[in-house]
Enzyme design. Structure first.
Site, PDB file in Angstrom:
ATOM      1  N   SER A 195      -3.944  -8.997  -2.914  1.00  0.00           N
ATOM      2  CA  SER A 195      -3.898  -7.606  -2.481  1.00  0.00           C
ATOM      3  C   SER A 195      -3.953  -7.484  -0.954  1.00  0.00           C
ATOM      4  O   SER A 195      -3.138  -8.090  -0.279  1.00  0.00           O
ATOM      5  CB  SER A 195      -5.031  -6.851  -3.180  1.00  0.00           C
ATOM      6  OG  SER A 195      -4.679  -5.517  -3.308  1.00  0.00           O
ATOM      7  N   LYS A 247      -1.670  -9.701   1.704  1.00  0.00           N
ATOM      8  CA  LYS A 247      -0.928  -9.312   2.917  1.00  0.00           C
ATOM      9  C   LYS A 247      -1.365 -10.269   4.035  1.00  0.00           C
ATOM     10  O   LYS A 247      -0.564 -10.740   4.848  1.00  0.00           O
ATOM     11  CB  LYS A 247      -1.258  -7.870   3.333  1.00  0.00           C
ATOM     12  CG  LYS A 247      -1.145  -6.807   2.222  1.00  0.00           C
ATOM     13  CD  LYS A 247      -1.489  -5.416   2.735  1.00  0.00           C
ATOM     14  CE  LYS A 247      -2.017  -4.421   1.702  1.00  0.00           C
ATOM     15  NZ  LYS A 247      -1.225  -4.072   0.571  1.00  0.00           N
ATOM     16  N   TRP A 287       1.801   0.092  -8.288  1.00  0.00           N
ATOM     17  CA  TRP A 287       1.417   0.520  -6.932  1.00  0.00           C
ATOM     18  C   TRP A 287       1.927  -0.494  -5.888  1.00  0.00           C
ATOM     19  O   TRP A 287       2.301  -0.142  -4.780  1.00  0.00           O
ATOM     20  CB  TRP A 287      -0.108   0.617  -6.916  1.00  0.00           C
ATOM     21  CG  TRP A 287      -0.761   1.094  -5.651  1.00  0.00           C
ATOM     22  CD1 TRP A 287      -1.670   0.399  -4.910  1.00  0.00           C
ATOM     23  CD2 TRP A 287      -0.621   2.365  -5.015  1.00  0.00           C
ATOM     24  NE1 TRP A 287      -2.096   1.163  -3.849  1.00  0.00           N
ATOM     25  CE2 TRP A 287      -1.466   2.374  -3.889  1.00  0.00           C
ATOM     26  CE3 TRP A 287       0.139   3.508  -5.293  1.00  0.00           C
ATOM     27  CZ2 TRP A 287      -1.575   3.469  -3.022  1.00  0.00           C
ATOM     28  CZ3 TRP A 287       0.038   4.593  -4.439  1.00  0.00           C
ATOM     29  CH2 TRP A 287      -0.811   4.568  -3.321  1.00  0.00           C
ATOM     30  N   HIS A 316      -3.564  -5.263 -11.728  1.00  0.00           N
ATOM     31  CA  HIS A 316      -3.830  -5.719 -10.366  1.00  0.00           C
ATOM     32  C   HIS A 316      -5.106  -6.562 -10.356  1.00  0.00           C
ATOM     33  O   HIS A 316      -6.215  -6.012 -10.445  1.00  0.00           O
ATOM     34  CB  HIS A 316      -4.002  -4.454  -9.509  1.00  0.00           C
ATOM     35  CG  HIS A 316      -4.141  -4.712  -8.051  1.00  0.00           C
ATOM     36  ND1 HIS A 316      -3.111  -5.183  -7.283  1.00  0.00           N
ATOM     37  CD2 HIS A 316      -5.209  -4.546  -7.213  1.00  0.00           C
ATOM     38  CE1 HIS A 316      -3.516  -5.283  -6.014  1.00  0.00           C
ATOM     39  NE2 HIS A 316      -4.783  -4.912  -5.955  1.00  0.00           N
TER      40      HIS A 316
HETATM   41  C1  GCU Z   1      -5.477  -0.353  -2.141  1.00  0.00           C
HETATM   42  C2  GCU Z   1      -4.363  -0.357  -1.128  1.00  0.00           C
HETATM   43  C3  GCU Z   1      -3.468  -1.580  -1.300  1.00  0.00           C
HETATM   44  C4  GCU Z   1      -4.299  -2.850  -1.339  1.00  0.00           C
HETATM   45  C5  GCU Z   1      -5.380  -2.717  -2.378  1.00  0.00           C
HETATM   46  C6  GCU Z   1      -6.361  -3.898  -2.427  1.00  0.00           C
HETATM   47  O1  GCU Z   1      -4.952  -0.132  -3.405  1.00  0.00           O
HETATM   48  O2  GCU Z   1      -3.640   0.828  -1.256  1.00  0.00           O
HETATM   49  O3  GCU Z   1      -2.547  -1.677  -0.245  1.00  0.00           O
HETATM   50  O4  GCU Z   1      -3.478  -3.958  -1.578  1.00  0.00           O
HETATM   51  O5  GCU Z   1      -6.153  -1.583  -2.102  1.00  0.00           O
HETATM   52  O6  GCU Z   1      -6.538  -4.590  -1.448  1.00  0.00           O
HETATM   53  O7  GCU Z   1      -6.991  -4.079  -3.487  1.00  0.00           O
END
Ligand code: GCU
Length: 413
Positions: free
Chosen positions: A251, A255, A342, A392
């Protein structure tokens, strides 16, 4: 950025493929002067530096060079961890070279029966190293954390209740049994995950008087920088093969693993788990999370210049397939989950696909998947991808693929 009220009225996320706008992606293999890149040399000398610079100035922000004198302190060693299977170490990294904040703690598990330096997976976690293991004698993290009652975080601090709470995401024994080590770090040791005006974490070492300029590092860049500093330590550890470090993240931390791997060629393999917007997903698709939403919800993650592209994705001089291309020719793996709309699974897949020409130019086997593979049917060449059932998260299925992928590239099997 929008006022909170305007942000609250933002459009609903689009989950309808027929509503994805038409777009044209910048070509990773055409230079800013419009010249087609046709050799590996031209890629390395001309185009790769151009793309790297664009991500630095427009997306994540530039990070400082490594500090001159960091201090590494081994704070514990246990030779019979995990019932005798593993050697466990804790190492504190003091970024300023003095025994003061900022400090990050590494939790390291290595296979006890290894007879030579081992390849390792390295990854940031959300709530402290003590949350990834059931071993209760690991140091309880003492830094600020995001509120999370379920995870045992009280008043932004970890409590004993939080021990082991994220262990399902880190199958340590399986990793050890397969001959790998694991290096864990809490992301908030490097930079706390909130919009503090960049006054704390490693930002404070460099930006104590003023906030970073619009092209300087946000929090994701700081985390990625921290991963490189952890790798600096690993290079000094004789039990670890620092030429075989796979950086893995989930997540927001996925990134981060992509940006760490893109900038620091010492990372031999890079894994993005459900990284989504600002990670593996193409921004121009505007599917699920968009630049508009992410920059308003998490204004500290990216550099300020990234705000210019809110609702103007087509003006971006890059898209996320070019982030993947920066990792070439090193093995890269992107994973999605069916219910994680998402994060835009298709956009994550397409980034790998559209980075493939760079991998091919550099003489690797590339990706070899033209269309999205079936659910739970991983594709693994020099580039890997899967979309699994479920939500997720990081699951055993995900790890099974990462271990297989690492076997292919690290063990030659
Ligand atoms: C939120 C955010 C995402 C991210 C996520 C996470 O949902 O919008 O961009 O990847 O948190 O880190 O769990």
């Amino acid at each position: 950025l929008l006022t909170p009220a305007a942000h609250a009225q933002r459009p609903k996320p689009n989950y309808d493929e027929s509503q994805v706008p038409e777009f044209k992606l910048p070509d990773p293999l055409v230079t800013s002067k419009g010249k087609k890149v046709d050799s590996a040399e031209e890629w390395q000398q001309v185009r790769r530096p151009e793309i790297l610079e664009l991500f630095e100035t427009e997306v994540y922000g530039k990070s400082p060079a490594a500090p001159q004198d960091m201090l590494f302190e081994v704070t514990s060693v246990k030779n019979d961890a995990l019932g005798g299977k593993a050697i466990r170490k804790e190492v504190s990294v003091y970024f300023s070279g003095k025994k003061e904040e900022p400090r990050m703690d590494l939790l390291i598990y290595l296979p006890a029966k290894a007879t030579k330096p081992v390849p390792v997976f390295m990854g940031l976690n959300f709530y402290g190293n003590h949350t990834i293991t059931d071993e209760t004698d690991v140091k309880l993290n003492d830094h600020w954390m995001r509120a999370n009652k379920e995870k045992g975080i009280v008043d932004h601090k970890a409590t004993a209740d939080s021990r082991g709470k994220s262990s399902s995401r880190w199958p340590i024994e399986k990793i050890i049994d397969r001959g790998y080590g694991l290096v864990a770090i809490y992301c908030g040791d490097i930079d706390p995950d909130y919009d503090d005006g960049f006054k704390n974490g490693v930002h404070a070492l460099y930006n104590s008087k003023q906030k970073p300029a619009p092209d300087e590092w946000g929090t994701i860049a700081a985390w990625a920088w921290g991963l490189s500093r952890a790798l600096d330590y690993l290079e000094t550890d004789k039990q670890i093969d620092a030429n075989k470090v796979a950086v893995m993240g989930h997540s927001r931390l996925g990134k981060t693993s992509l940006w760490a791997g893109a900038q620091d060629p010492r990372f031999a393999l890079v894994i993005s788990n459900d990284s989504g917007c600002g990670g593996a997903a193409l921004s121009r698709r505007r599917f699920g999370e968009t630049l508009h939403v992410i920059n308003n919800a998490f204004p500290h993650w990216f550099c300020d210049n990234f705000n210019k592209y809110i609702d103007k994705e087509n003006d971006l001089p890059v898209d996320q397939h070019m982030l993947i291309s920066l990792i070439a020719p090193r093995p890269v793996y992107v994973a999605s989950a069916v219910e994680d709309r998402w994060a835009d699974p298709k956009g994550e897949f397409l980034s790998v696909k559209y980075a493939e020409p760079v991998y091919k130019l550099l003489g690797t086997s590339g990706f070899g998947a033209d269309k999205m593979p079936g659910i739970n049917e991983p594709v693994q060449k020099q580039m890997g991808y899967h979309i699994r059932t479920g939500k997720h998260d990081v699951t055993d299925f995900d790890w099974e693929q990462y271990l297989n992928f690492a076997d292919q590239h690290f063990q030659g099997s």
